[in-house]
Write a protein that holds these residues in place. Structure first.
Motif, PDB file in Angstrom:
ATOM      1  N   GLU A 100       0.801  -1.022   0.077  1.00  0.00           N
ATOM      2  CA  GLU A 100       0.187   0.133   0.057  1.00  0.00           C
ATOM      3  C   GLU A 100       0.848   1.295   0.153  1.00  0.00           C
ATOM      4  OE1 GLU A 100      -2.938   0.427   3.187  1.00  0.00           O
ATOM      5  OE2 GLU A 100      -2.998  -1.614   3.234  1.00  0.00           O
ATOM      6  N   MET A 101       2.022   1.241   0.794  1.00  0.00           N
ATOM      7  CA  MET A 101       2.741   2.542   0.842  1.00  0.00           C
ATOM      8  C   MET A 101       3.808   2.689  -0.285  1.00  0.00           C
ATOM      9  SD  MET A 101       1.864   3.746   3.908  1.00  0.00           S
ATOM     10  CE  MET A 101       3.177   4.915   4.009  1.00  0.00           C
ATOM     11  N   GLY A 102       3.853   1.686  -1.418  1.00  0.00           N
ATOM     12  CA  GLY A 102       4.600   1.859  -2.365  1.00  0.00           C
ATOM     13  C   GLY A 102       6.068   1.256  -2.326  1.00  0.00           C
ATOM     14  N   ALA A 103       6.279   0.479  -1.693  1.00  0.00           N
ATOM     15  CA  ALA A 103       7.466  -0.314  -1.706  1.00  0.00           C
ATOM     16  C   ALA A 103       7.715  -0.992  -3.021  1.00  0.00           C
ATOM     17  CB  ALA A 103       7.702  -1.309  -0.602  1.00  0.00           C
ATOM     18  N   ALA A 104       8.825  -0.976  -3.877  1.00  0.00           N
ATOM     19  CA  ALA A 104       9.178  -1.513  -4.910  1.00  0.00           C
ATOM     20  C   ALA A 104       9.372  -2.929  -4.905  1.00  0.00           C
ATOM     21  CB  ALA A 104       9.879  -0.828  -5.711  1.00  0.00           C
ATOM     22  N   ARG A 105      10.039  -3.457  -3.695  1.00  0.00           N
ATOM     23  CA  ARG A 105      10.422  -4.657  -3.403  1.00  0.00           C
ATOM     24  C   ARG A 105      10.567  -4.996  -1.902  1.00  0.00           C
ATOM     25  NH1 ARG A 105      13.601  -8.623  -6.152  1.00  0.00           N
ATOM     26  NH2 ARG A 105      13.521  -7.424  -8.009  1.00  0.00           N
ATOM     27  N   ILE A 106       9.997  -6.254  -1.662  1.00  0.00           N
ATOM     28  CA  ILE A 106       9.969  -6.583  -0.071  1.00  0.00           C
ATOM     29  C   ILE A 106      10.755  -7.885   0.033  1.00  0.00           C
ATOM     30  CG2 ILE A 106       8.301  -7.154   1.869  1.00  0.00           C
ATOM     31  CD1 ILE A 106       5.960  -6.121  -0.101  1.00  0.00           C
ATOM     32  N   LEU A 107      11.801  -7.383   1.052  1.00  0.00           N
ATOM     33  CA  LEU A 107      12.956  -8.532   1.373  1.00  0.00           C
ATOM     34  C   LEU A 107      12.892  -8.743   2.770  1.00  0.00           C
ATOM     35  CD1 LEU A 107      14.391  -6.140  -0.687  1.00  0.00           C
ATOM     36  CD2 LEU A 107      15.718  -8.026  -0.939  1.00  0.00           C
TER      37      LEU A 107
ATOM     38  N   ASP B 166      -7.878  12.773   3.357  1.00  0.00           N
ATOM     39  CA  ASP B 166      -9.025  12.695   2.420  1.00  0.00           C
ATOM     40  C   ASP B 166      -8.729  11.714   1.414  1.00  0.00           C
ATOM     41  OD1 ASP B 166     -10.893  13.203   0.815  1.00  0.00           O
ATOM     42  OD2 ASP B 166     -10.678  15.346   0.376  1.00  0.00           O
ATOM     43  N   GLU B 167      -9.110  10.530   1.491  1.00  0.00           N
ATOM     44  CA  GLU B 167      -8.870   9.640   0.454  1.00  0.00           C
ATOM     45  C   GLU B 167      -9.348   9.675  -1.093  1.00  0.00           C
ATOM     46  OE1 GLU B 167     -11.554   9.222   2.451  1.00  0.00           O
ATOM     47  OE2 GLU B 167     -13.078   8.598   0.877  1.00  0.00           O
ATOM     48  N   SER B 168     -10.002  10.762  -1.199  1.00  0.00           N
ATOM     49  CA  SER B 168     -10.471  11.114  -2.569  1.00  0.00           C
ATOM     50  C   SER B 168      -9.168  12.097  -3.214  1.00  0.00           C
ATOM     51  CB  SER B 168     -11.770  11.725  -2.694  1.00  0.00           C
ATOM     52  OG  SER B 168     -11.655  13.269  -2.129  1.00  0.00           O
ATOM     53  N   ARG B 169      -8.283  12.567  -2.333  1.00  0.00           N
ATOM     54  CA  ARG B 169      -7.447  13.523  -2.810  1.00  0.00           C
ATOM     55  C   ARG B 169      -6.090  12.884  -2.981  1.00  0.00           C
ATOM     56  NH1 ARG B 169      -7.716  19.304  -1.150  1.00  0.00           N
ATOM     57  NH2 ARG B 169      -9.569  18.707  -0.287  1.00  0.00           N
ATOM     58  N   ALA B 170      -6.340  11.809  -4.015  1.00  0.00           N
ATOM     59  CA  ALA B 170      -5.060  11.090  -4.546  1.00  0.00           C
ATOM     60  C   ALA B 170      -4.090  11.935  -5.185  1.00  0.00           C
ATOM     61  CB  ALA B 170      -5.303   9.789  -5.441  1.00  0.00           C
ATOM     62  N   GLY B 171      -2.890  11.693  -5.038  1.00  0.00           N
ATOM     63  CA  GLY B 171      -1.907  12.440  -5.589  1.00  0.00           C
ATOM     64  C   GLY B 171      -0.816  12.971  -4.835  1.00  0.00           C
ATOM     65  N   PRO B 172       0.063  13.820  -4.836  1.00  0.00           N
ATOM     66  CA  PRO B 172       1.112  14.148  -4.182  1.00  0.00           C
ATOM     67  C   PRO B 172       0.517  14.654  -2.906  1.00  0.00           C
ATOM     68  CG  PRO B 172       1.279  15.143  -6.143  1.00  0.00           C
ATOM     69  CD  PRO B 172       0.186  14.660  -6.053  1.00  0.00           C
ATOM     70  N   ALA B 173       1.252  14.161  -1.666  1.00  0.00           N
ATOM     71  CA  ALA B 173       0.795  14.530  -0.229  1.00  0.00           C
ATOM     72  C   ALA B 173       1.133  16.006   0.073  1.00  0.00           C
ATOM     73  CB  ALA B 173       1.485  13.422   0.468  1.00  0.00           C
ATOM     74  N   GLN B 174       0.306  16.499   0.620  1.00  0.00           N
ATOM     75  CA  GLN B 174       0.692  18.031   0.955  1.00  0.00           C
ATOM     76  C   GLN B 174       1.793  17.950   2.181  1.00  0.00           C
ATOM     77  OE1 GLN B 174      -3.323  19.422   1.610  1.00  0.00           O
ATOM     78  NE2 GLN B 174      -2.491  20.979   2.228  1.00  0.00           N
ATOM     79  N   THR B 175       2.744  18.753   1.967  1.00  0.00           N
ATOM     80  CA  THR B 175       3.535  18.871   3.052  1.00  0.00           C
ATOM     81  C   THR B 175       2.911  19.432   4.425  1.00  0.00           C
ATOM     82  OG1 THR B 175       5.874  19.648   4.041  1.00  0.00           O
ATOM     83  CG2 THR B 175       4.579  21.031   2.432  1.00  0.00           C
ATOM     84  N   SER B 212      -3.518  14.523   1.568  1.00  0.00           N
ATOM     85  CA  SER B 212      -3.501  13.414   1.067  1.00  0.00           C
ATOM     86  C   SER B 212      -2.424  12.636   1.236  1.00  0.00           C
ATOM     87  CB  SER B 212      -3.049  13.875  -0.601  1.00  0.00           C
ATOM     88  OG  SER B 212      -2.385  12.779  -1.452  1.00  0.00           O
ATOM     89  N   LEU B 213      -2.688  11.414   1.485  1.00  0.00           N
ATOM     90  CA  LEU B 213      -1.577  10.352   1.651  1.00  0.00           C
ATOM     91  C   LEU B 213      -1.151   9.701   0.545  1.00  0.00           C
ATOM     92  CD1 LEU B 213      -2.934   9.087   4.935  1.00  0.00           C
ATOM     93  CD2 LEU B 213      -1.148  10.885   4.656  1.00  0.00           C
ATOM     94  N   GLY B 214      -0.666  10.521  -0.574  1.00  0.00           N
ATOM     95  CA  GLY B 214      -0.029   9.782  -1.639  1.00  0.00           C
ATOM     96  C   GLY B 214      -1.095   9.232  -2.963  1.00  0.00           C
ATOM     97  N   PRO B 215      -0.601   8.559  -3.744  1.00  0.00           N
ATOM     98  CA  PRO B 215      -1.427   8.167  -4.878  1.00  0.00           C
ATOM     99  C   PRO B 215      -1.958   7.040  -4.747  1.00  0.00           C
ATOM    100  CG  PRO B 215       0.932   7.787  -5.582  1.00  0.00           C
ATOM    101  CD  PRO B 215       0.940   8.528  -4.211  1.00  0.00           C
ATOM    102  N   ARG B 216      -1.816   5.890  -3.866  1.00  0.00           N
ATOM    103  CA  ARG B 216      -2.453   4.818  -3.525  1.00  0.00           C
ATOM    104  C   ARG B 216      -3.590   4.984  -2.354  1.00  0.00           C
ATOM    105  NH1 ARG B 216       2.641   4.404  -4.803  1.00  0.00           N
ATOM    106  NH2 ARG B 216       2.941   4.803  -2.835  1.00  0.00           N
TER     107      ARG B 216
END
Lengths: 239, 239
Positions: A100-107, B166-175, B212-216
């Motif tokens: 979910e958090m966007g890891a590209a590989r899990i080891l 806000d889960e509908s706000r996909a995209g770069p997370a606000q700092t 936002s909490l990222g694109p996923r």
């Protein structure tokens, strides 16, 4: 209602049929009650997301017709997660959360204080797939087989930096804002922490950056999500 | 070996005995095999951490003698976590993680898309206590009873800002680096997201900051840890 998303390990081409295995077929027709012609979103981890429609769903399998691409492939940043497997439920959670958090590989790695000497790689990979289906991603991080941490470090490419969540370093967290971009891996220790020997070696390695995750001692699954969040916000696709 | 830490809801004074309930007594003598005179670390959520020694442990209870304070009381920053209960195991995890991550108060809420209409507050509170024992903290966040989100917002003190994941706000997370300090609460939605009515209200409230909490799309338990990590690193005790 959330749309149904399915990972299909098969090339996706408009107008072509893709096979469903017995589990997927049962899920679509038996659990989700889809009928012929109903819409399913599919992805294979390489070709983005596609709209598909149910063609056939029987007890031994079925098929979908791939219609059109609905989202481009979106790979996560070049961030790996290295962790020591713990109790079953928490290991499952770590893999799910890493996807979910966007890891590209899990080891998964064996450390001096890791009790488990084997993992069910296939089961963990299935958790990563399920998490990708659920989180709207188009990428599935591969889950590696369990390997000793020492061997992993022996063959490590020093171009990939390691962010070491050092649980002995309680106190203010280092800001990750100043870290250099490029390939990274996050290393999370087992519940008992790293051994003195492991700590000494990690401290000496030039490509390892220790980091504190605050004044409380986090469980491994919590630490994994927290470290991934800080890295994604500083260097990854949450910027 | 990690030291044994026990939450004792009793004043802690050097030289005085504190009672153990039957569960604590069984844990110390039956599970951890402690004997009379063995060391236990205790905290009551108010008076820091104290060294104590086992005086008596029977089937119906026992007692410890409090010796000396070993760490000062350390309260987390003024950050609350508001979340909509989901499946049992994940609700337990959210409470555990909120305690580890340093939430000062945990508020389960009913939203339009929340299925559960009751929680076991006592069980969730026990999870928060266990997490505090395990993470080395001296504070236990109180877990409130389940309340409707709408009523919580009706009586909300606008001096406490709400960070709305806000889960509908996909995209770069606000700092979060630019957010003002002061009392905050993080609001995590249910798996189905907030309803249109809830979204409209939250968008209008001047003390609510969507983030936002990222694109996923993250599960609620993942989102809770990620948002707490970003807030702690920007404004809390991870700085």
């Amino acid at each position: 209602m959330a749309k149904i998303r399915l990972f299909i390990d098969h090339p996706l081409v408009a107008g072509q049929a893709v096979p469903l295995d017995a589990g997927q077929s049962h899920y679509l027709s038996g659990v989700m009650r889809l009928r012929q012609g109903d819409a399913v979103a599919v992805f294979n981890g390489r070709d983005g997301e596609w709209q598909a429609s149910l063609q056939e769903a029987g007890k031994r399998g079925g098929s979908l017709i791939v219609l059109a691409q609905t989202a481009p492939q979106q790979d996560p940043p070049d961030l790996w997660l290295i962790f020591a497997p713990i109790k079953k439920a928490r290991t499952d959670f770590i893999v799910e959360k890493a996807a979910e958090m966007g890891a590209a590989r899990i080891l998964p790695v064996q450390t001096d204080h890791t009790n488990s000497d084997r993992i069910r790689q296939d089961r963990l990979q299935a958790h990563a797939i399920e998490a990708a289906e659920q989180c709207g991603g188009t990428f599935v991080p591969p889950v590696a087989d369990l390997a000793p941490l020492s061997r992993l470090l022996d063959g490590w490419d020093p171009a990939r930096r390691i962010l070491w969540a050092d649980e002995s370093r309680a106190g203010p967290a280092q800001t990750l804002a100043g870290l250099p971009p490029g390939p990274w891996a996050i290393l999370i220790g087992p519940e008992g922490g790293f051994s003195a020997g492991e700590r000494a070696r990690l401290s000496r390695l030039p490509f390892v950056t220790p980091v504190s995750l605050g004044p409380r001692i986090l469980r491994a699954d919590t630490a994994a999500v927290a470290a991934l969040a800080l890295w994604q916000a500083a260097l990854g696709d949450w910027r």
